[in-house]
Enzyme design. Sequence first.
Site, PDB file in Angstrom:
ATOM      1  N   HIS A 155      13.565  30.341  67.281  1.00  0.00           N
ATOM      2  CA  HIS A 155      12.392  29.475  67.424  1.00  0.00           C
ATOM      3  C   HIS A 155      12.713  28.144  66.781  1.00  0.00           C
ATOM      4  O   HIS A 155      13.433  28.076  65.783  1.00  0.00           O
ATOM      5  CB  HIS A 155      11.159  30.105  66.766  1.00  0.00           C
ATOM      6  CG  HIS A 155      11.434  30.714  65.428  1.00  0.00           C
ATOM      7  ND1 HIS A 155      12.043  31.941  65.291  1.00  0.00           N
ATOM      8  CD2 HIS A 155      11.220  30.253  64.182  1.00  0.00           C
ATOM      9  CE1 HIS A 155      12.180  32.213  64.008  1.00  0.00           C
ATOM     10  NE2 HIS A 155      11.701  31.198  63.304  1.00  0.00           N
ATOM     11  N   HIS A 164      11.066  25.234  64.706  1.00  0.00           N
ATOM     12  CA  HIS A 164       9.910  24.823  63.911  1.00  0.00           C
ATOM     13  C   HIS A 164       9.685  23.340  64.188  1.00  0.00           C
ATOM     14  O   HIS A 164      10.600  22.525  63.984  1.00  0.00           O
ATOM     15  CB  HIS A 164      10.192  24.977  62.416  1.00  0.00           C
ATOM     16  CG  HIS A 164      10.391  26.382  61.947  1.00  0.00           C
ATOM     17  ND1 HIS A 164       9.399  27.108  61.326  1.00  0.00           N
ATOM     18  CD2 HIS A 164      11.476  27.188  61.969  1.00  0.00           C
ATOM     19  CE1 HIS A 164       9.867  28.301  60.987  1.00  0.00           C
ATOM     20  NE2 HIS A 164      11.128  28.370  61.361  1.00  0.00           N
ATOM     21  N   GLU A 167      13.571  34.705  59.211  1.00  0.00           N
ATOM     22  CA  GLU A 167      12.741  35.901  58.976  1.00  0.00           C
ATOM     23  C   GLU A 167      12.475  36.662  60.273  1.00  0.00           C
ATOM     24  O   GLU A 167      12.354  37.881  60.263  1.00  0.00           O
ATOM     25  CB  GLU A 167      11.393  35.507  58.355  1.00  0.00           C
ATOM     26  CG  GLU A 167      11.510  34.949  56.954  1.00  0.00           C
ATOM     27  CD  GLU A 167      10.199  34.359  56.456  1.00  0.00           C
ATOM     28  OE1 GLU A 167       9.185  34.422  57.183  1.00  0.00           O
ATOM     29  OE2 GLU A 167      10.213  33.828  55.342  1.00  0.00           O
ATOM     30  N   VAL A 168      12.305  35.926  61.357  1.00  0.00           N
ATOM     31  CA  VAL A 168      12.000  36.554  62.645  1.00  0.00           C
ATOM     32  C   VAL A 168      13.214  36.374  63.554  1.00  0.00           C
ATOM     33  O   VAL A 168      13.622  35.237  63.835  1.00  0.00           O
ATOM     34  CB  VAL A 168      10.740  35.925  63.288  1.00  0.00           C
ATOM     35  CG1 VAL A 168      10.467  36.563  64.644  1.00  0.00           C
ATOM     36  CG2 VAL A 168       9.531  36.091  62.362  1.00  0.00           C
ATOM     37  N   ASN A 218      16.354  28.084  61.894  1.00  0.00           N
ATOM     38  CA  ASN A 218      17.057  28.813  60.849  1.00  0.00           C
ATOM     39  C   ASN A 218      17.907  29.919  61.462  1.00  0.00           C
ATOM     40  O   ASN A 218      17.529  30.501  62.485  1.00  0.00           O
ATOM     41  CB  ASN A 218      16.050  29.437  59.881  1.00  0.00           C
ATOM     42  CG  ASN A 218      15.237  28.389  59.139  1.00  0.00           C
ATOM     43  OD1 ASN A 218      15.775  27.377  58.730  1.00  0.00           O
ATOM     44  ND2 ASN A 218      13.945  28.630  58.967  1.00  0.00           N
ATOM     45  N   ASP A 227       2.279  28.123  63.683  1.00  0.00           N
ATOM     46  CA  ASP A 227       2.825  29.041  62.683  1.00  0.00           C
ATOM     47  C   ASP A 227       1.671  29.637  61.878  1.00  0.00           C
ATOM     48  O   ASP A 227       0.726  28.939  61.501  1.00  0.00           O
ATOM     49  CB  ASP A 227       3.799  28.301  61.759  1.00  0.00           C
ATOM     50  CG  ASP A 227       4.663  29.259  60.966  1.00  0.00           C
ATOM     51  OD1 ASP A 227       5.870  29.356  61.256  1.00  0.00           O
ATOM     52  OD2 ASP A 227       4.130  29.928  60.044  1.00  0.00           O
ATOM     53  N   ILE A 228       1.766  30.927  61.603  1.00  0.00           N
ATOM     54  CA  ILE A 228       0.685  31.635  60.911  1.00  0.00           C
ATOM     55  C   ILE A 228       0.582  31.207  59.439  1.00  0.00           C
ATOM     56  O   ILE A 228      -0.482  31.343  58.820  1.00  0.00           O
ATOM     57  CB  ILE A 228       0.903  33.166  61.029  1.00  0.00           C
ATOM     58  CG1 ILE A 228      -0.405  33.925  60.857  1.00  0.00           C
ATOM     59  CG2 ILE A 228       1.967  33.666  60.084  1.00  0.00           C
ATOM     60  CD1 ILE A 228      -0.326  35.386  61.238  1.00  0.00           C
TER      61      ILE A 228
HETATM   62  P1  AMP Z   1      11.983  31.781  60.221  1.00  0.00           P
HETATM   63  O1  AMP Z   1      11.983  31.998  58.737  1.00  0.00           O
HETATM   64  O2  AMP Z   1      12.701  30.557  60.657  1.00  0.00           O
HETATM   65  O3  AMP Z   1      12.432  33.041  60.963  1.00  0.00           O
HETATM   66  O4  AMP Z   1      10.470  31.525  60.609  1.00  0.00           O
HETATM   67  C1  AMP Z   1       9.575  32.534  60.985  1.00  0.00           C
HETATM   68  C2  AMP Z   1       8.217  31.909  61.016  1.00  0.00           C
HETATM   69  O5  AMP Z   1       7.368  32.732  61.784  1.00  0.00           O
HETATM   70  C3  AMP Z   1       7.572  31.744  59.639  1.00  0.00           C
HETATM   71  O6  AMP Z   1       7.273  30.359  59.424  1.00  0.00           O
HETATM   72  C4  AMP Z   1       6.310  32.598  59.746  1.00  0.00           C
HETATM   73  O7  AMP Z   1       5.220  32.032  59.062  1.00  0.00           O
HETATM   74  C5  AMP Z   1       6.083  32.650  61.248  1.00  0.00           C
HETATM   75  N1  AMP Z   1       5.336  33.798  61.749  1.00  0.00           N
HETATM   76  C6  AMP Z   1       5.553  35.106  61.461  1.00  0.00           C
HETATM   77  N2  AMP Z   1       4.678  35.882  62.126  1.00  0.00           N
HETATM   78  C7  AMP Z   1       3.899  35.056  62.859  1.00  0.00           C
HETATM   79  C8  AMP Z   1       2.806  35.243  63.753  1.00  0.00           C
HETATM   80  N3  AMP Z   1       2.321  36.444  64.042  1.00  0.00           N
HETATM   81  N4  AMP Z   1       2.244  34.156  64.333  1.00  0.00           N
HETATM   82  C9  AMP Z   1       2.701  32.923  64.054  1.00  0.00           C
HETATM   83  N5  AMP Z   1       3.731  32.672  63.214  1.00  0.00           N
HETATM   84  C10 AMP Z   1       4.317  33.719  62.620  1.00  0.00           C
END
Ligand code: AMP
Length: 116
Positions: free
Chosen positions: A101, A103, A96-97, A88, A31-32
């Site tokens: 995925h 975690h 957010e994405v 999530n 995770d970034i």
């Molecule tokens: P969620 O809130 O469950 O959708 O988690 C999205 C996760 O993706 C967050 O923990 C972000 O920090 C992570 N994230 C977003 N962009 C990137 C990226 N380019 N590389 C790695 N992790 C990312």
Amino acid sequence: MAEETIFSKIIRQEIPTPLLYQDDLVTAFSDIAPKAKVHILIVPNELIATANDIEAEHEQVIGRMYTVAKRLAKEQGIDQSGYRLIMNCNDHGGQEVYHIHLHLLGGEPLGPLLAK
Ligand code: AMP
């Protein structure tokens, strides 16, 4: 059809993110913005936008996400100390994405499940 996110570009290595694991079904990378000492994302190669979009045809890939999570936890040396696997969904879930995925979080005590 859901729109691709940055995760599809990472899976295809169009954005050169170091991969911790990849096979025909799933990809894993750090995770970034890590929320724990170990914070890895395990992602299906195929775009599935949210947990609501998981269908019976996805059962193999969803299972693979967990066997890969277990394998990575062992590789990271956190399988015995313990870890948390979270997916999530949508707004209240804090997604957010919009490409599902898992975690994989660990490497330290994570505290209660929810901070309110
Ligand atoms: P969620 O809130 O469950 O959708 O988690 C999205 C996760 O993706 C967050 O923990 C972000 O920090 C992570 N994230 C977003 N962009 C990137 C990226 N380019 N590389 C790695 N992790 C990312």
